[in-house]
Design an enzyme around this catalytic site. Structure first.
Site, PDB file in Angstrom:
ATOM      1  CD  GLN A 110      -5.117   3.471  13.881  1.00 27.38           C
ATOM      2  OE1 GLN A 110      -4.467   4.373  13.384  1.00 27.38           O
ATOM      3  NE2 GLN A 110      -5.295   2.334  13.244  1.00 27.38           N
ATOM      4  CG  HIS A 130      -5.007   3.740   9.810  1.00 26.18           C
ATOM      5  ND1 HIS A 130      -4.218   2.927  10.586  1.00 26.18           N
ATOM      6  CD2 HIS A 130      -4.289   3.973   8.670  1.00 26.18           C
ATOM      7  CE1 HIS A 130      -3.080   2.675   9.952  1.00 26.18           C
ATOM      8  NE2 HIS A 130      -3.102   3.288   8.789  1.00 26.18           N
ATOM      9  CG  ASN A 140      -0.291  -0.202   2.517  1.00 26.51           C
ATOM     10  OD1 ASN A 140       0.916  -0.028   2.643  1.00 26.51           O
ATOM     11  ND2 ASN A 140      -1.065  -0.578   3.520  1.00 26.51           N
TER      12      ASN A 140
END
Length: 400
Positions: free
Chosen positions: A326, A350, A158
């Site tokens: 998170q 995110h 990514n």
């Protein structure tokens, strides 16, 4: 360089030869079942994020609980148990109940299962942790080394996705985009309120902390904007031809580096050497009114120090998609912090590295790592964070 912080912690480096991980394959084929235990197979535990209706409607959301990286039929055809959950908090969570006897753990940076030393002590059968994506800071890597647990990630899966998000975030801060859009939503129209804090990216000095796979791609994408200068701070110098290709200059001292930049973007891994790297002391050395973008890891930047710098106007803006915890708590100060003019906040969930394109790449990469593990084949060297002999990357610091 800040005192006590080793510059060797900043950049993902070259990896040594891959380790082999033996695994006896089961030839038993059993009917698929989420909770079926296969005596002849192994338990694979995946902690993914809940996709809800969106995942039901969009099958390419592979990184979700609903779509399970697309590997359930394959794993169950081999006779293995595949547990998939988003429930990861607390001793009664699905994650903690199953980690005690799971052989393989798969998780993502977007909804990470935090594999602490305590968890590793409980995980008596754990042999390999796979990150479906890039960044394995959710695992206590030193504890994994001690227990001979391999840690791998889908390197490069990514990096383009994140680099594009960095450029978007820089632009939305510099051009004061968010307050402008909010004004339109309110039904207002006062151009001067927006234009008073909107600038061109051309002619600005932009610097990246870390010039590895993502940081370098950010530099490449900045070239067409005709910035005044591109800078980088990294323990390892770029090859001369790579630096020349983007016209970037290296700065050895971190405080000196940030003092020269109009825009700073953070693109280095999180570990003990970079945690809290951007703190109250360093922020004092930023140019007054600079913009800061962080799509690396939230804990690299001190939460309260960033909020205070934005409130005071020392920073004009802060943007990114990574949080120190998170999912981020609803009262997290980064959700609502503003600069003195009521703008400067470009925070989002995110998702920079989990576009549909990225999910296809990291799902395929996860399957490839699993195949190599099952079939006792060498792993791709760039994917190995920890092999059977310990650290095999400089991304998380130079280790003995």
């Amino acid at each position: 360089m800040l005192a006590g912080i080793s510059s060797t912690y900043l950049r993902r480096g070259l990896l040594s030869s891959a380790a082999r991980s033996p695994r006896l394959l089961s030839s038993t084929r059993l009917a698929p079942s989420l909770s079926q235990t296969y005596a002849a197979g192994m338990k694979i535990l995946a902690v993914l994020y809940k996709g809800g209706e969106a995942a039901k409607q969009e099958s390419r959301l592979l990184g979700t609980v609903e779509n399970q990286l697309g590997i359930r039929p394959w794993l169950e055809s081999l006779g293995h148990e595949y547990i998939v959950t988003d429930d990861k908090e607390g001793s009664d969570s699905v994650f903690q109940k199953h980690i005690v006897d799971a052989e393989v753990l798969i998780t993502t940076p977007f909804h990470p299962a935090y594999v602490t030393r305590e968890i590793i002590e409980k995980a008596k059968n754990l042999k390999i942790c796979i990150t479906a994506g890039v960044g394995s800071d959710h695992v206590d890597l030193n504890a994994a080394v001690e227990k001979h647990i391999q840690v791998l990630e889908v390197s490069g899966s990514n990096v383009v996705s994140v680099a594009e998000h960095v450029i978007m975030s820089i632009l939305l801060l510099v051009r004061n985009f968010v307050p402008a859009h909010e004004m339109i939503e309110r039904g207002d129209w006062q151009v001067s309120d927006i234009a008073r804090n909107a600038y061109d990216l051309e002619g600005k000095v932009v610097g990246t902390i870390g010039a590895g796979r993502i940081g370098y791609r950010v530099l490449q994408r900045l070239v067409p904007f005709n910035c005044k200068e591109l800078l980088y701070y990294d323990y390892n110098a770029l090859p001369e031809e790579a630096a020349k290709a983007v016209g970037v200059r290296r700065v050895d001292d971190l405080k000196d580096f940030v003092s020269q930049c109009d825009v700073v973007t953070v693109n280095c891994p999180l570990h003990e050497g970079t945690r809290g790297l951007v703190n109250a002391d360093l922020l004092k050395h930023f140019k007054k009114g600079a913009w800061l973008v962080n799509t690396a890891r939230g804990a690299i930047c001190d939460k309260d120090a960033v909020a205070e710098a934005l409130k005071s106007g020392q920073l004009s803006g802060y943007a990114g998609d990574v949080w120190n915890v998170q999912p981020a708590p609803k009262d997290h100060i980064w959700r609502t912090m503003k600069n003195p003019l009521g703008g400067g906040n470009g925070m989002v969930p995110h998702y920079s590295g989990t576009t549909l394109d990225a999910q296809q790449r990291y799902a395929a990469g996860t399957k490839s790592i699993l195949e190599n593990y099952l079939e006792n084949k060498p792993q791709e060297p760039q994917n190995i964070i920890i092999g059977l002999s310990g650290y095999e990357t400089k991304a998380y610091g130079v280790r003995k």
